[in-house]
Design an enzyme around this catalytic site. Structure first.
Site, PDB file in Angstrom:
ATOM      1  N   HIS A  21       1.620   4.332  -3.097  1.00 41.81           N
ATOM      2  CA  HIS A  21       1.284   5.499  -2.441  1.00 41.81           C
ATOM      3  C   HIS A  21       2.881   6.747  -3.016  1.00 41.81           C
ATOM      4  CE1 HIS A  21      -2.485   4.405  -1.379  1.00 41.81           C
ATOM      5  NE2 HIS A  21      -2.122   6.042  -1.296  1.00 41.81           N
ATOM      6  N   TRP A  44      -8.684   3.785 -10.086  1.00 43.10           N
ATOM      7  CA  TRP A  44      -7.604   3.659  -8.613  1.00 43.10           C
ATOM      8  C   TRP A  44      -8.549   2.894  -7.309  1.00 43.10           C
ATOM      9  CZ3 TRP A  44      -3.266   4.463  -7.195  1.00 43.10           C
ATOM     10  CH2 TRP A  44      -2.766   5.491  -6.318  1.00 43.10           C
ATOM     11  N   TYR A  52       0.774  -1.045  -0.049  1.00 40.05           N
ATOM     12  CA  TYR A  52       0.188   0.026   0.343  1.00 40.05           C
ATOM     13  C   TYR A  52       0.191   1.025   0.361  1.00 40.05           C
ATOM     14  CZ  TYR A  52      -3.597   3.444   1.607  1.00 40.05           C
ATOM     15  OH  TYR A  52      -3.728   4.182   1.513  1.00 40.05           O
ATOM     16  N   TYR A  98      -3.814  17.253   1.369  1.00 39.50           N
ATOM     17  CA  TYR A  98      -4.044  15.636   1.738  1.00 39.50           C
ATOM     18  C   TYR A  98      -3.179  14.764   1.689  1.00 39.50           C
ATOM     19  CZ  TYR A  98      -6.993  11.771   0.447  1.00 39.50           C
ATOM     20  OH  TYR A  98      -6.482   9.911   0.243  1.00 39.50           O
TER      21      TYR A  98
END
Length: 113
Positions: free
Chosen positions: A22, A76, A18, A41
Site C-alpha cells: 500500500h 488488485w 500488506y 479513503y
C-alpha cells in the site's frame, strides 16, 4: 456525502507485506477509486492485523459496484485476497464489515448552531 467505516483482518505474518504493497498503490487503481466515487479513503492497521478503513461516498454500494466493473480492481482484489481472513472467498472490498458510527464531532457541533 456519507461516511463509512469498516474492518477487515489481515492474516498473521502478512502485515508487513500488506503494508508495503500500500506504499505505492498502482496509479490506475488510484484513478479507478477516484472515478468510482471513493473519497477521503484511508486505511489504518494495528499490530495484530486489525484493519480499519474509512471512506466517504455518495453511496458505498454504488462506489463498490463501480469498482467491481473495472479490470484493475479485479487484478488488485485477486492479489489482495490472500492477505485477509474471514472474507469467505469474496473480494476484500466486498467482504468488509461495516461499523456503525456513534459519534461525529462536526455533526454535534452543527446541531448547536
Amino acid at each position: 456525502m456519507m461516511r463509512y467505516c469498516f474492518r477487515l483482518q489481515v492474516r498473521p505474518g502478512r502485515l508487513a507485506e500488506y503494508t508495503e504493497r500500500h506504499r505505492a498503490v498502482w496509479p490506475d487503481m488510484l484513478a479507478a477509486l477516484r472515478e468510482a466515487g471513493w473519497r477521503n479513503y484511508s486505511l489504518f492497521v494495528d499490530t495484530d492485523g486489525l484493519l480499519i478503513g474509512y471512506v466517504e461516498a455518495d453511496s458505498l454500494a454504488d462506489a463498490q459496484a463501480a469498482m467491481a466493473a473495472t479490470e484493475v480492481n479485479a487484478r488488485w482484489q485477486a492479489e489482495m485476497a490472500e492477505f485477509f481472513t474471514g472474507i469467505d472467498g469474496r473480494p476484500a472490498d466486498q467482504g468488509l464489515r461495516l461499523l456503525t458510527e456513534v459519534f461525529h464531532l462536526d455533526d454535534q457541533l452543527d446541531q448547536e448552531t
